[in-house]
Scaffold this motif. Structure first.
Motif, mmCIF file in Angstrom:
data_model
loop_
_atom_site.group_PDB
_atom_site.id
_atom_site.type_symbol
_atom_site.label_atom_id
_atom_site.label_comp_id
_atom_site.label_asym_id
_atom_site.label_seq_id
_atom_site.Cartn_x
_atom_site.Cartn_y
_atom_site.Cartn_z
ATOM 1 N N TYR A 68 0.702 7.542 -11.962
ATOM 2 C CA TYR A 68 -0.605 6.970 -11.620
ATOM 3 C C TYR A 68 -1.054 7.450 -10.245
ATOM 4 O O TYR A 68 -2.185 7.893 -10.065
ATOM 5 N N ARG A 69 -0.161 7.395 -9.285
ATOM 6 C CA ARG A 69 -0.522 7.768 -7.910
ATOM 7 C C ARG A 69 -0.743 9.268 -7.751
ATOM 8 O O ARG A 69 -1.612 9.693 -7.000
ATOM 9 N N HIS A 101 0.833 -1.208 0.000
ATOM 10 C CA HIS A 101 0.000 0.000 0.000
ATOM 11 C C HIS A 101 0.866 1.256 0.000
ATOM 12 O O HIS A 101 0.601 2.194 -0.746
ATOM 13 N N LEU A 130 -4.027 10.379 -10.366
ATOM 14 C CA LEU A 130 -5.323 9.854 -9.954
ATOM 15 C C LEU A 130 -5.594 10.036 -8.468
ATOM 16 O O LEU A 130 -6.728 9.818 -8.030
ATOM 17 N N ALA A 131 -4.589 10.430 -7.721
ATOM 18 C CA ALA A 131 -4.725 10.646 -6.273
ATOM 19 C C ALA A 131 -5.460 9.472 -5.627
ATOM 20 O O ALA A 131 -6.454 9.642 -4.937
ATOM 21 N N VAL A 132 -4.941 8.272 -5.869
ATOM 22 C CA VAL A 132 -5.582 7.062 -5.366
ATOM 23 C C VAL A 132 -5.410 6.869 -3.862
ATOM 24 O O VAL A 132 -6.107 6.056 -3.269
ATOM 25 N N ASP A 133 -4.503 7.598 -3.254
ATOM 26 C CA ASP A 133 -4.295 7.501 -1.814
ATOM 27 C C ASP A 133 -3.741 8.830 -1.306
ATOM 28 O O ASP A 133 -3.545 9.762 -2.064
ATOM 29 N N ASP A 134 -3.517 8.906 -0.029
ATOM 30 C CA ASP A 134 -2.975 10.139 0.547
ATOM 31 C C ASP A 134 -1.461 10.041 0.784
ATOM 32 O O ASP A 134 -0.894 10.869 1.474
#
Length: 154
Positions: free
Chosen positions: A114-115, A71, A118-122
């Motif tokens: 990608y991260r 993660h 798309l701001a898939v997580d903080d």
């Protein structure tokens, strides 16, 4: 016993630069950690770097929490492989070495984009307003504005 010592000395001489580099990196990371800076790139720019989450991934791995490690950074397992590649550089064909290095860098860039896009997580953030450089520029602007107001009121 003497032969073992000689082998150790020979191997140490062979890899001493890598050992010194690794020790220096660990020292710098430790200093950033204890001072609260964390990642210097994020601290200065407010933008996470491509390796953002890597330290947290390794701390998770030390706790045997592989899910959390993935993660924090899905490529956490690759730096040791890169180190092995560099250690064995003389045993690998130059074209293979370049191809593997290009693949490694490309994987980091793709995962990073990608991260961040798309701001898939903080974990990976784009917040330049929180960086030291941005805050310093704002400080300079305000200071200059105050000086201009002082000079124009005279």
């Amino acid at each position: 016993m003497t032969n073992l010592l000689e082998v150790f000395k020979r191997e140490y001489e062979k890899y001493k630069e890598y050992i010194k580099l690794g020790a220096a990196i660990l020292l710098i990371v430790f200093i950033f950690y204890i001072t609260g800076i964390g990642c210097p790139i994020k601290y200065f720019t407010g933008v996470s770097c491509a390796g953002c989450g890597m330290s947290r991934a390794y701390f998770s791995l030390l706790r045997l929490d592989i899910r959390a490690a993935f993660h924090y950074h899905p490529l956490f397992f690759t730096p040791p492989l890169l180190l092995l590649l560099f250690i064995n550089k003389d045993r690998v064909k130059p074209s293979t070495f370049k191809a593997l290095l290009f693949t490694y860098v490309a994987a980091f860039v793709i995962i990073y984009l990608y991260r961040i896009i798309l701001a898939v997580d903080d974990i990976v953030v784009f917040e330049p307003q929180n960086g030291l450089v941005y805050r310093f520029i704002i400080f300079l602007r305000r200071s200059i504005n105050v000086l201009f107001k002082m000079w124009s009121s005279d």
